[in-house]
Design a protein around this motif. Structure first.
Motif, PDB file in Angstrom:
ATOM      1  N   ARG A 101      35.584  44.554  47.300  1.00  0.00           N
ATOM      2  CA  ARG A 101      34.796  45.466  48.154  1.00  0.00           C
ATOM      3  C   ARG A 101      34.127  44.696  49.295  1.00  0.00           C
ATOM      4  O   ARG A 101      34.097  45.168  50.445  1.00  0.00           O
ATOM      5  CB  ARG A 101      33.749  46.203  47.323  1.00  0.00           C
ATOM      6  CG  ARG A 101      34.295  47.372  46.531  1.00  0.00           C
ATOM      7  CD  ARG A 101      33.177  48.258  46.003  1.00  0.00           C
ATOM      8  NE  ARG A 101      32.255  47.530  45.135  1.00  0.00           N
ATOM      9  CZ  ARG A 101      32.448  47.361  43.829  1.00  0.00           C
ATOM     10  NH1 ARG A 101      33.546  47.846  43.247  1.00  0.00           N
ATOM     11  NH2 ARG A 101      31.570  46.697  43.102  1.00  0.00           N
ATOM     12  N   ASP A 102      33.580  43.517  48.984  1.00  0.00           N
ATOM     13  CA  ASP A 102      32.944  42.711  50.038  1.00  0.00           C
ATOM     14  C   ASP A 102      33.939  42.326  51.127  1.00  0.00           C
ATOM     15  O   ASP A 102      33.624  42.368  52.324  1.00  0.00           O
ATOM     16  CB  ASP A 102      32.322  41.447  49.429  1.00  0.00           C
ATOM     17  CG  ASP A 102      31.064  41.740  48.631  1.00  0.00           C
ATOM     18  OD1 ASP A 102      30.506  42.853  48.778  1.00  0.00           O
ATOM     19  OD2 ASP A 102      30.634  40.854  47.868  1.00  0.00           O
ATOM     20  N   ALA A 103      35.157  41.949  50.706  1.00  0.00           N
ATOM     21  CA  ALA A 103      36.184  41.574  51.686  1.00  0.00           C
ATOM     22  C   ALA A 103      36.620  42.785  52.513  1.00  0.00           C
ATOM     23  O   ALA A 103      36.875  42.674  53.716  1.00  0.00           O
ATOM     24  CB  ALA A 103      37.379  40.948  50.973  1.00  0.00           C
ATOM     25  N   GLU A 104      36.698  43.948  51.874  1.00  0.00           N
ATOM     26  CA  GLU A 104      37.038  45.173  52.607  1.00  0.00           C
ATOM     27  C   GLU A 104      35.962  45.492  53.642  1.00  0.00           C
ATOM     28  O   GLU A 104      36.271  45.839  54.787  1.00  0.00           O
ATOM     29  CB  GLU A 104      37.194  46.346  51.623  1.00  0.00           C
ATOM     30  CG  GLU A 104      38.428  46.291  50.750  1.00  0.00           C
ATOM     31  CD  GLU A 104      39.677  46.751  51.484  1.00  0.00           C
ATOM     32  OE1 GLU A 104      39.566  47.204  52.633  1.00  0.00           O
ATOM     33  OE2 GLU A 104      40.772  46.637  50.897  1.00  0.00           O
ATOM     34  N   ILE A 116      35.698  40.900  40.013  1.00  0.00           N
ATOM     35  CA  ILE A 116      36.699  40.873  41.085  1.00  0.00           C
ATOM     36  C   ILE A 116      36.605  42.131  41.949  1.00  0.00           C
ATOM     37  O   ILE A 116      36.837  42.089  43.170  1.00  0.00           O
ATOM     38  CB  ILE A 116      38.116  40.682  40.498  1.00  0.00           C
ATOM     39  CG1 ILE A 116      39.138  40.414  41.631  1.00  0.00           C
ATOM     40  CG2 ILE A 116      38.518  41.880  39.660  1.00  0.00           C
ATOM     41  CD1 ILE A 116      38.902  39.171  42.404  1.00  0.00           C
ATOM     42  N   GLY A 117      36.244  43.255  41.354  1.00  0.00           N
ATOM     43  CA  GLY A 117      36.110  44.488  42.126  1.00  0.00           C
ATOM     44  C   GLY A 117      35.049  44.366  43.211  1.00  0.00           C
ATOM     45  O   GLY A 117      35.244  44.838  44.341  1.00  0.00           O
ATOM     46  N   LEU A 142      40.127  35.105  46.469  1.00  0.00           N
ATOM     47  CA  LEU A 142      39.192  35.620  45.465  1.00  0.00           C
ATOM     48  C   LEU A 142      39.685  35.222  44.072  1.00  0.00           C
ATOM     49  O   LEU A 142      40.813  35.543  43.690  1.00  0.00           O
ATOM     50  CB  LEU A 142      39.106  37.149  45.551  1.00  0.00           C
ATOM     51  CG  LEU A 142      38.893  37.754  46.956  1.00  0.00           C
ATOM     52  CD1 LEU A 142      38.937  39.278  46.888  1.00  0.00           C
ATOM     53  CD2 LEU A 142      37.564  37.285  47.538  1.00  0.00           C
ATOM     54  N   SER A 143      38.847  34.516  43.323  1.00  0.00           N
ATOM     55  CA  SER A 143      39.205  34.151  41.945  1.00  0.00           C
ATOM     56  C   SER A 143      38.730  35.240  40.995  1.00  0.00           C
ATOM     57  O   SER A 143      37.648  35.806  41.159  1.00  0.00           O
ATOM     58  CB  SER A 143      38.587  32.809  41.567  1.00  0.00           C
ATOM     59  OG  SER A 143      37.170  32.857  41.671  1.00  0.00           O
ATOM     60  N   VAL A 144      39.575  35.558  40.012  1.00  0.00           N
ATOM     61  CA  VAL A 144      39.207  36.592  39.033  1.00  0.00           C
ATOM     62  C   VAL A 144      38.123  36.073  38.109  1.00  0.00           C
ATOM     63  O   VAL A 144      37.157  36.774  37.804  1.00  0.00           O
ATOM     64  CB  VAL A 144      40.452  37.034  38.246  1.00  0.00           C
ATOM     65  CG1 VAL A 144      40.049  38.042  37.146  1.00  0.00           C
ATOM     66  CG2 VAL A 144      41.471  37.660  39.193  1.00  0.00           C
ATOM     67  N   THR A 145      38.263  34.820  37.656  1.00  0.00           N
ATOM     68  CA  THR A 145      37.239  34.174  36.841  1.00  0.00           C
ATOM     69  C   THR A 145      37.074  32.733  37.328  1.00  0.00           C
ATOM     70  O   THR A 145      37.935  32.215  38.043  1.00  0.00           O
ATOM     71  CB  THR A 145      37.622  34.147  35.343  1.00  0.00           C
ATOM     72  OG1 THR A 145      38.707  33.233  35.152  1.00  0.00           O
ATOM     73  CG2 THR A 145      38.014  35.528  34.838  1.00  0.00           C
ATOM     74  N   THR A 146      36.021  32.096  36.878  1.00  0.00           N
ATOM     75  CA  THR A 146      35.765  30.721  37.323  1.00  0.00           C
ATOM     76  C   THR A 146      36.815  29.746  36.796  1.00  0.00           C
ATOM     77  O   THR A 146      36.998  28.671  37.386  1.00  0.00           O
ATOM     78  CB  THR A 146      34.364  30.264  36.888  1.00  0.00           C
ATOM     79  OG1 THR A 146      34.224  30.443  35.459  1.00  0.00           O
ATOM     80  CG2 THR A 146      33.277  31.056  37.600  1.00  0.00           C
ATOM     81  N   ARG A 147      37.516  30.102  35.728  1.00  0.00           N
ATOM     82  CA  ARG A 147      38.549  29.179  35.238  1.00  0.00           C
ATOM     83  C   ARG A 147      39.756  29.125  36.180  1.00  0.00           C
ATOM     84  O   ARG A 147      40.606  28.239  36.063  1.00  0.00           O
ATOM     85  CB  ARG A 147      38.992  29.556  33.818  1.00  0.00           C
ATOM     86  CG  ARG A 147      39.699  30.886  33.678  1.00  0.00           C
ATOM     87  CD  ARG A 147      40.177  31.114  32.232  1.00  0.00           C
ATOM     88  NE  ARG A 147      40.702  32.460  32.053  1.00  0.00           N
ATOM     89  CZ  ARG A 147      39.969  33.499  31.664  1.00  0.00           C
ATOM     90  NH1 ARG A 147      38.672  33.346  31.401  1.00  0.00           N
ATOM     91  NH2 ARG A 147      40.523  34.689  31.522  1.00  0.00           N
ATOM     92  N   ASN A 148      39.830  30.069  37.125  1.00  0.00           N
ATOM     93  CA  ASN A 148      40.915  30.052  38.115  1.00  0.00           C
ATOM     94  C   ASN A 148      40.516  29.320  39.395  1.00  0.00           C
ATOM     95  O   ASN A 148      41.301  29.244  40.342  1.00  0.00           O
ATOM     96  CB  ASN A 148      41.322  31.481  38.484  1.00  0.00           C
ATOM     97  CG  ASN A 148      41.670  32.335  37.282  1.00  0.00           C
ATOM     98  OD1 ASN A 148      41.082  33.399  37.070  1.00  0.00           O
ATOM     99  ND2 ASN A 148      42.607  31.856  36.465  1.00  0.00           N
ATOM    100  N   ASN A 149      39.299  28.764  39.408  1.00  0.00           N
ATOM    101  CA  ASN A 149      38.793  28.201  40.665  1.00  0.00           C
ATOM    102  C   ASN A 149      39.578  26.983  41.148  1.00  0.00           C
ATOM    103  O   ASN A 149      39.779  26.808  42.353  1.00  0.00           O
ATOM    104  CB  ASN A 149      37.309  27.819  40.513  1.00  0.00           C
ATOM    105  CG  ASN A 149      36.407  29.034  40.591  1.00  0.00           C
ATOM    106  OD1 ASN A 149      36.878  30.157  40.760  1.00  0.00           O
ATOM    107  ND2 ASN A 149      35.104  28.814  40.455  1.00  0.00           N
ATOM    108  N   GLU A 150      40.046  26.160  40.221  1.00  0.00           N
ATOM    109  CA  GLU A 150      40.762  24.955  40.638  1.00  0.00           C
ATOM    110  C   GLU A 150      42.049  25.322  41.372  1.00  0.00           C
ATOM    111  O   GLU A 150      42.368  24.765  42.436  1.00  0.00           O
ATOM    112  CB  GLU A 150      41.069  24.069  39.421  1.00  0.00           C
ATOM    113  CG  GLU A 150      41.716  22.743  39.815  1.00  0.00           C
ATOM    114  CD  GLU A 150      41.915  21.830  38.619  1.00  0.00           C
ATOM    115  OE1 GLU A 150      42.713  20.861  38.748  1.00  0.00           O
ATOM    116  OE2 GLU A 150      41.293  22.067  37.559  1.00  0.00           O
TER     117      GLU A 150
END
Length: 339
Positions: A286-289, A281-282, A248-256
């Motif tokens: 939740r979706d992963a949980e 991210i929350g 799970l990325s917190v923001t799109t700038r962490n996607n790479e």
């Protein structure tokens, strides 16, 4: 899938199991959709000559069968009309009987233990509609009983619930809410080799009858999957989970950086997914949980700057920061130990 009537008459199913079978007619000849795999397995054995040096011969298949269950007893994956069996048929000499039975019992115990199931064993004896003499039935029942006792296995006698062609050992699994389900079975059969005229060449060069062992461990694959889902309430251990890790990325700038982690984990053979959408991210957590994913990897600016990953585990919460190599070692150890 479909075999002619003559085969089912020879096997005894036509007289003893017909109410549970489906039928069709092709070019004026009667056929039945197979409710069991064993007659086909015997045709495979009979297709070539065999020596005592080859025995035991163990033939396995995942076979699709159809049984006419009454509509009132159908129940989800637990009781269906078409299902796949992990069937095996073992052809052996009389002096190999006990060792082969013990081998299957040991295999069943190993597999059920890996999945975390408790179980009890029943020894089912001669039913009213049985084929064969009392002497043959007593011989087969004694072999099953002695194998269980020599392995120190406790068992119950289930009078009159054997297959029509032989006594059997049944494994009844206990799920997380206390229900029991009959899954594995071991059936010792002196009848079918006689009816199908199966032979092997003994050490004296004579044609003699093999003894046959029918066995399944899961029973119905569909039923076993249903039992597993309910037993774990969908929260599978990491070795069994269809999705083991979600990134799970917190923001799109962490996607790479997240994608780099994804590819490295994929190359290690993990079943991994990545959620890189521009969402909070929350909500992703939740979706992963809700999806009951065992491990979540959180990738934010701090993780990217330090070349680390933050890890959450289902049921345990935040485990803190890890080097990727440490995390891989941890998860591989859990998978190897079936945790």
């Amino acid at each position: 899938i479909i075999l002619n009537k003559e085969l089912w008459v020879r096997s005894g199913h036509w007289d003893h199991y017909r109410e549970n079978m489906y039928f069709t007619e092709i070019d004026g000849k009667e056929y039945a959709v197979k409710p069991m795999n064993c007659p086909g397995g015997m045709l495979v054995y009979k297709s070539s000559l065999h020596s005592y040096r080859e025995l035991p011969i163990r033939m396995a298949e995942i076979g699709l069968v159809h049984r006419h269950e009454l509509s009132g007893v159908l129940h989800g994956l637990m009781r269906v009309r078409a299902f796949n069996q992990d069937d095996a048929h073992i052809y052996m000499t009389p002096d190999q009987i006990k060792d082969e039975i013990k081998g299957v019992i040991t295999l069943a115990d190993k597999i059920y233990s890996v999945f975390g199931f408790d179980y009890h064993i029943e020894l089912s004896t001669k039913p009213e509609n049985a084929m064969g003499s009392d002497e043959v039935w007593e011989r087969a029942t004694t072999a099953l009983r002695e194998a269980l006792e020599e392995l120190g296995k406790e068992y119950r006698i289930n009078e009159g619930d054997g297959a029509f062609y032989g006594p059997k050992i049944d494994f009844h699994l206990k799920d997380s809410i206390g229900r029991t389900w009959q899954c594995g079975t071991i059936q010792l059969d002196f009848m079918m080799p006689e009816r199908f005229d199966l032979t092997y060449i003994n050490e004296k060069g004579e044609k003699v009858r093999p003894v046959m062992l029918h066995r399944t461990i899961y029973g119905s694959i569909e039923r076993f999957m249903g039992i597993l889902i309910e037993h774990y309430a969908g929260v599978f251990p990491v070795w069994l989970a269809p999705e083991q890790i979600r990134i799970l990325s917190v923001t799109t700038r962490n996607n790479e950086y997240a994608q780099k982690i994804f590819f490295m984990l994929s190359e290690e053979g993990f079943r991994v997914n990545a959620k890189l959408e521009n969402e909070k991210i929350g909500a992703k957590i939740r979706d992963a949980e809700l999806a009951r994913v065992p491990y979540m990897i959180i990738i934010g600016d701090r993780e990217e700057e330090k070349s680390l990953i933050s890890v959450r585990k289902k049921g345990e919460g935040d485990l803190g920061a890890f080097r990727l190599e440490e995390f891989i070692e941890r998860v591989k150890k859990e998978i190897k130990e079936y945790k």
